[in-house]
Scaffold this motif. Structure first.
Motif, PDB file in Angstrom:
ATOM      1  N   PHE A 333       0.765  -1.308  -0.051  1.00 55.57           N
ATOM      2  CA  PHE A 333      -0.062   0.168  -0.002  1.00 55.57           C
ATOM      3  C   PHE A 333       0.922   0.964   0.038  1.00 55.57           C
ATOM      4  O   PHE A 333       1.843   1.079   0.650  1.00 55.57           O
ATOM      5  CB  PHE A 333      -0.920   0.063   1.385  1.00 55.57           C
ATOM      6  CG  PHE A 333      -1.923   1.263   1.359  1.00 55.57           C
ATOM      7  CD1 PHE A 333      -2.805   1.177   0.565  1.00 55.57           C
ATOM      8  CD2 PHE A 333      -1.404   2.054   2.217  1.00 55.57           C
ATOM      9  CE1 PHE A 333      -3.546   2.906   0.830  1.00 55.57           C
ATOM     10  CE2 PHE A 333      -2.094   3.252   2.663  1.00 55.57           C
ATOM     11  CZ  PHE A 333      -3.177   3.442   1.781  1.00 55.57           C
ATOM     12  N   ASP A 334       0.641   2.298  -0.832  1.00 56.34           N
ATOM     13  CA  ASP A 334       1.192   3.281  -0.832  1.00 56.34           C
ATOM     14  C   ASP A 334       0.448   4.747  -0.549  1.00 56.34           C
ATOM     15  O   ASP A 334      -0.344   5.149  -1.264  1.00 56.34           O
ATOM     16  CB  ASP A 334       1.730   3.520  -2.446  1.00 56.34           C
ATOM     17  CG  ASP A 334       2.679   4.904  -2.579  1.00 56.34           C
ATOM     18  OD1 ASP A 334       3.065   5.544  -1.669  1.00 56.34           O
ATOM     19  OD2 ASP A 334       3.191   5.011  -3.628  1.00 56.34           O
ATOM     20  N   ALA A 361      -4.426  -1.607  -7.687  1.00 58.52           N
ATOM     21  CA  ALA A 361      -4.468  -0.642  -8.305  1.00 58.52           C
ATOM     22  C   ALA A 361      -5.810   0.183  -8.476  1.00 58.52           C
ATOM     23  O   ALA A 361      -6.182   1.286  -8.108  1.00 58.52           O
ATOM     24  CB  ALA A 361      -3.817  -0.623  -9.560  1.00 58.52           C
ATOM     25  N   ILE A 362      -6.713  -0.773  -8.710  1.00 58.56           N
ATOM     26  CA  ILE A 362      -8.274  -0.419  -8.622  1.00 58.56           C
ATOM     27  C   ILE A 362      -8.694  -0.083  -7.474  1.00 58.56           C
ATOM     28  O   ILE A 362      -9.513   0.877  -7.375  1.00 58.56           O
ATOM     29  CB  ILE A 362      -9.185  -1.582  -9.525  1.00 58.56           C
ATOM     30  CG1 ILE A 362      -8.612  -1.795 -10.881  1.00 58.56           C
ATOM     31  CG2 ILE A 362     -10.617  -1.093  -9.344  1.00 58.56           C
ATOM     32  CD1 ILE A 362      -8.911  -0.812 -11.930  1.00 58.56           C
ATOM     33  N   CYS A 363      -8.606  -0.877  -6.410  1.00 64.15           N
ATOM     34  CA  CYS A 363      -9.089  -0.601  -5.267  1.00 64.15           C
ATOM     35  C   CYS A 363      -8.520   1.010  -4.416  1.00 64.15           C
ATOM     36  O   CYS A 363      -9.043   1.478  -4.088  1.00 64.15           O
ATOM     37  CB  CYS A 363      -8.890  -1.735  -4.079  1.00 64.15           C
ATOM     38  SG  CYS A 363      -9.849  -2.970  -4.521  1.00 64.15           S
ATOM     39  N   GLN A 364      -7.139   1.054  -4.702  1.00 64.52           N
ATOM     40  CA  GLN A 364      -6.598   2.012  -3.968  1.00 64.52           C
ATOM     41  C   GLN A 364      -6.667   3.239  -4.852  1.00 64.52           C
ATOM     42  O   GLN A 364      -7.193   4.513  -4.322  1.00 64.52           O
ATOM     43  CB  GLN A 364      -5.021   2.026  -3.704  1.00 64.52           C
ATOM     44  CG  GLN A 364      -4.223   3.234  -3.509  1.00 64.52           C
ATOM     45  CD  GLN A 364      -3.004   2.999  -3.120  1.00 64.52           C
ATOM     46  OE1 GLN A 364      -2.570   2.085  -2.197  1.00 64.52           O
ATOM     47  NE2 GLN A 364      -1.986   4.015  -3.703  1.00 64.52           N
ATOM     48  N   ASN A 365      -6.752   3.444  -5.936  1.00 59.46           N
ATOM     49  CA  ASN A 365      -6.666   4.461  -6.644  1.00 59.46           C
ATOM     50  C   ASN A 365      -8.272   5.108  -7.264  1.00 59.46           C
ATOM     51  O   ASN A 365      -8.441   6.086  -7.708  1.00 59.46           O
ATOM     52  CB  ASN A 365      -5.818   4.510  -8.095  1.00 59.46           C
ATOM     53  CG  ASN A 365      -4.430   4.687  -7.560  1.00 59.46           C
ATOM     54  OD1 ASN A 365      -4.031   4.694  -6.468  1.00 59.46           O
ATOM     55  ND2 ASN A 365      -3.411   4.753  -8.904  1.00 59.46           N
ATOM     56  N   LEU A 366      -9.278   3.882  -7.238  1.00 58.37           N
ATOM     57  CA  LEU A 366     -10.436   4.145  -7.809  1.00 58.37           C
ATOM     58  C   LEU A 366     -11.555   4.025  -6.866  1.00 58.37           C
ATOM     59  O   LEU A 366     -12.690   4.792  -6.912  1.00 58.37           O
ATOM     60  CB  LEU A 366     -10.865   3.432  -9.028  1.00 58.37           C
ATOM     61  CG  LEU A 366      -9.686   3.552 -10.142  1.00 58.37           C
ATOM     62  CD1 LEU A 366     -10.091   2.619 -11.436  1.00 58.37           C
ATOM     63  CD2 LEU A 366      -9.868   5.083 -10.737  1.00 58.37           C
ATOM     64  N   LEU A 367     -11.635   3.126  -5.901  1.00 62.64           N
ATOM     65  CA  LEU A 367     -12.863   2.650  -5.283  1.00 62.64           C
ATOM     66  C   LEU A 367     -12.747   3.098  -3.832  1.00 62.64           C
ATOM     67  O   LEU A 367     -13.828   3.158  -3.260  1.00 62.64           O
ATOM     68  CB  LEU A 367     -13.078   1.193  -5.425  1.00 62.64           C
ATOM     69  CG  LEU A 367     -13.220   0.568  -6.849  1.00 62.64           C
ATOM     70  CD1 LEU A 367     -13.517  -0.935  -6.757  1.00 62.64           C
ATOM     71  CD2 LEU A 367     -13.941   1.484  -7.646  1.00 62.64           C
ATOM     72  N   SER A 368     -11.621   3.058  -3.307  1.00 63.81           N
ATOM     73  CA  SER A 368     -11.708   3.018  -1.725  1.00 63.81           C
ATOM     74  C   SER A 368     -11.680   4.511  -1.319  1.00 63.81           C
ATOM     75  O   SER A 368     -11.529   5.511  -2.029  1.00 63.81           O
ATOM     76  CB  SER A 368     -10.345   2.446  -1.072  1.00 63.81           C
ATOM     77  OG  SER A 368      -9.278   3.035  -1.285  1.00 63.81           O
ATOM     78  N   ALA A 402      -7.475  -2.406  -0.465  1.00 59.28           N
ATOM     79  CA  ALA A 402      -6.510  -1.359  -0.639  1.00 59.28           C
ATOM     80  C   ALA A 402      -5.250  -1.426   0.211  1.00 59.28           C
ATOM     81  O   ALA A 402      -4.237  -1.302  -0.467  1.00 59.28           O
ATOM     82  CB  ALA A 402      -7.154  -0.014  -0.544  1.00 59.28           C
ATOM     83  N   ASN A 403      -5.574  -1.830   1.490  1.00 59.30           N
ATOM     84  CA  ASN A 403      -4.554  -1.671   2.522  1.00 59.30           C
ATOM     85  C   ASN A 403      -4.675  -2.976   3.355  1.00 59.30           C
ATOM     86  O   ASN A 403      -5.153  -2.827   4.572  1.00 59.30           O
ATOM     87  CB  ASN A 403      -4.538  -0.553   3.165  1.00 59.30           C
ATOM     88  CG  ASN A 403      -3.070  -0.561   4.315  1.00 59.30           C
ATOM     89  OD1 ASN A 403      -2.199  -1.314   4.057  1.00 59.30           O
ATOM     90  ND2 ASN A 403      -3.115   0.254   5.178  1.00 59.30           N
ATOM     91  N   ARG A 410      -5.570  -9.484   0.576  1.00 60.39           N
ATOM     92  CA  ARG A 410      -6.238  -8.563  -0.656  1.00 60.39           C
ATOM     93  C   ARG A 410      -6.732  -9.481  -1.739  1.00 60.39           C
ATOM     94  O   ARG A 410      -7.706  -9.331  -2.390  1.00 60.39           O
ATOM     95  CB  ARG A 410      -5.019  -7.794  -1.331  1.00 60.39           C
ATOM     96  CG  ARG A 410      -5.444  -6.850  -2.803  1.00 60.39           C
ATOM     97  CD  ARG A 410      -4.607  -6.216  -3.145  1.00 60.39           C
ATOM     98  NE  ARG A 410      -4.121  -4.875  -2.349  1.00 60.39           N
ATOM     99  CZ  ARG A 410      -2.728  -4.719  -1.942  1.00 60.39           C
ATOM    100  NH1 ARG A 410      -1.798  -5.592  -2.397  1.00 60.39           N
ATOM    101  NH2 ARG A 410      -2.650  -3.661  -1.111  1.00 60.39           N
ATOM    102  N   PHE A 411      -6.109 -10.717  -1.994  1.00 65.52           N
ATOM    103  CA  PHE A 411      -6.705 -11.594  -2.631  1.00 65.52           C
ATOM    104  C   PHE A 411      -7.988 -11.949  -2.469  1.00 65.52           C
ATOM    105  O   PHE A 411      -8.918 -12.278  -3.329  1.00 65.52           O
ATOM    106  CB  PHE A 411      -5.666 -13.109  -2.789  1.00 65.52           C
ATOM    107  CG  PHE A 411      -4.442 -12.631  -3.588  1.00 65.52           C
ATOM    108  CD1 PHE A 411      -4.211 -12.853  -4.979  1.00 65.52           C
ATOM    109  CD2 PHE A 411      -3.173 -12.322  -2.699  1.00 65.52           C
ATOM    110  CE1 PHE A 411      -3.074 -12.462  -5.572  1.00 65.52           C
ATOM    111  CE2 PHE A 411      -1.982 -12.260  -3.153  1.00 65.52           C
ATOM    112  CZ  PHE A 411      -2.012 -12.394  -4.941  1.00 65.52           C
ATOM    113  N   GLN A 412      -8.332 -12.364  -1.082  1.00 64.82           N
ATOM    114  CA  GLN A 412      -9.459 -12.836  -0.575  1.00 64.82           C
ATOM    115  C   GLN A 412     -10.447 -11.685  -0.546  1.00 64.82           C
ATOM    116  O   GLN A 412     -11.792 -11.893  -1.120  1.00 64.82           O
ATOM    117  CB  GLN A 412      -9.476 -13.136   0.764  1.00 64.82           C
ATOM    118  CG  GLN A 412     -10.616 -13.672   1.347  1.00 64.82           C
ATOM    119  CD  GLN A 412     -11.219 -14.963   0.367  1.00 64.82           C
ATOM    120  OE1 GLN A 412     -10.482 -15.889  -0.004  1.00 64.82           O
ATOM    121  NE2 GLN A 412     -12.669 -15.226   0.348  1.00 64.82           N
ATOM    122  N   ALA A 413     -10.117 -10.483  -0.274  1.00 63.15           N
ATOM    123  CA  ALA A 413     -10.786  -9.296  -0.209  1.00 63.15           C
ATOM    124  C   ALA A 413     -11.270  -9.149  -1.679  1.00 63.15           C
ATOM    125  O   ALA A 413     -12.593  -8.580  -1.933  1.00 63.15           O
ATOM    126  CB  ALA A 413     -10.278  -8.013   0.245  1.00 63.15           C
TER     127      ALA A 413
END
Length: 429
Positions: A333-334, A361-368, A402-403, A410-413
């Motif tokens: 996570f960044d 990338a999708i979760c951190q930068n677009l959804l969360s 995301a984190n 993250r795989f399961q989430a």
């Protein structure tokens, strides 16, 4: 004191704003004749505007007849060169007309800013002559692009590895696919590099080195279900792709039901690019709201900027078995203070079979809630309905995607998030 400073800054801002508007107004008045001329003529039929003189140091010529015959025309303000200052990415909207089909909207790209395109010429000259300026067409024949000539049977990994994200770690299978599906040749379908004409081969290699987006669109086409805009053709340093629709950003405050559907599609894209029957993993290295668009009729999410896509061949990884090749890789996570941040190692993406980069990338930068864009925060799934917010499951899945707090979390989430969003989409329809 602070109030006095803020007042002075406010006045300064207004003065600067008025000065800019005044300059634009003056420019419009002084250039009225040339502006009217720009509106009347069709620059897309002009060889100089298309930079055909740069070929074969260009993207292709398959659509030149359509351009030069006047079948494409820039829309409204796109015809005014005065506004090129604001069009940093050199992206234009145009109408393309076929005699029997009417006209439709297309997107034209130069695949770089004016400075980036000038840098291409400089790099070619320096590689060939050691100087920044030269006769471009002569210089090409002294570069590595010309060394892969008609005597070379195949485009091989050792010749192009590292030229761009697309071929950061190429396999022979990937390169054969790029050559076989190259659309800027009349005789496509062969993976033999020597079957291309000298100019076609040069165009392919230069595109691969400087901006491989057209090759991504050609090799993983929308007609076969890949989530990319449809490639149409090129002329000089202008590429035409199908117009998809408004950028994903314009849906940031859409109704909750719409945003849920878009979020589900984004997670499906992440899954498709990561795990598919072709065993190519396509990793998105640049993920932001303006890299995706939504079809106005079908509501389908499409990737419209594919310059920074790294392709890893899972078959090759399994064959070569690099260190830890079968260990699942979790992206870190960044938590940076900039927009669209991503943390990744290209070397690791190229060396592991199981990687969670696209989900991350999708979760951190677009959804969360960590997603920030144009001064907003909260991501595409901001402000859920009260009952969903109270339940807490959506927020928990987005946070873990995301984190992640658990190993391989993250795989399961990501898996559960896709299922949950699909359930919500079905519930609201």
């Amino acid at each position: 004191m602070l109030r006095l400073v803020s007042l002075k800054l406010g006045r300064l801002y207004r003065y600067v704003k008025l000065a800019v508007l005044g300059s634009l107004a003056a420019a419009l008045v002084l250039n009225t004749h040339s502006l009217l001329a720009s509106l009347q003529r069709n620059e897309l039929s002009e060889r100089r505007f298309l930079q055909l003189n740069k070929c074969p140091a260009c993207w292709g010529t398959s659509w030149c007849r359509k351009f030069l015959n006047g079948q494409l025309r820039l829309e409204s303000w796109g015809r005014l060169r005065l506004f090129d200052f604001f069009n940093v990415k050199n992206v234009y909207f145009a109408r393309y007309g076929e005699p029997r089909e009417g006209s439709r909207r297309v997107v034209l790209k130069r695949l770089g800013s004016a400075q980036e395109l000038a840098d291409i010429d400089t790099k070619i000259c320096r590689r060939a002559t050691g100087r920044g300026r030269c006769d471009l067409l002569q210089a090409l024949h002294a570069t590595e692009f010309a060394s892969l000539n008609g005597d070379v049977r195949l485009l091989t990994p050792d010749a192009v590895e590292g030229w761009s994200d697309l071929v950061h770690c190429p396999s022979q299978r990937l390169l054969d696919r790029l050559v076989r599906r190259y659309a800027e040749t009349k005789d496509s379908g062969s993976f033999l590099l020597r079957n291309l004409k000298d100019s076609e081969r040069m165009q392919l290699l230069i595109t691969l080195a400087f901006n491989p987006e057209p090759l991504v669109l050609q090799s993983f086409p929308s007609d076969e279900g890949w989530p990319f805009a449809k490639y149409l053709g090129a002329c000089g340093r202008m590429v035409a792709v199908n117009y998809v629709g408004e950028e994903l950003w314009s849906y940031f405050n859409a109704p909750w039901e719409k945003r849920v559907d878009l979020a589900w599609q984004l997670m499906e894209i992440a899954e498709q690019l990561t795990n598919n029957d072709f065993e190519f993993a396509l990793y998105l290295l640049d993920v932001s709201f303006d890299n995706f668009a939504v079809g106005p009729r079908d509501g389908k999410v499409i990737i419209v900027d594919a310059e920074n896509v790294l392709v890893a061949d899972k078959r090759l990884i399994r064959q070569n078995k690099p260190e830890n090749w079968d260990v699942w890789y979790e992206s870190k996570f960044d938590d940076c203070d900039k927009e669209a941040c991503l943390s990744f190692s290209k070397e690791i993406l190229c060396a592991r079979v199981t990687v969670d980069h696209n989900y991350y990338a999708i979760c951190q930068n677009l959804l969360s809630r960590h997603a920030t864009w144009r001064g907003t925060s909260g991501g595409l799934l901001h402000d859920p309905p009260a009952e969903i917010a109270k339940d807490g499951r959506l927020e928990a899945l987005l946070d873990e995607c995301a984190n992640p707090k658990k190993r391989y979390g993250r795989f399961q989430a990501a898996k559960e998030l896709r299922e949950y969003l699909a359930q919500l989409s079905n519930n609201v329809r």
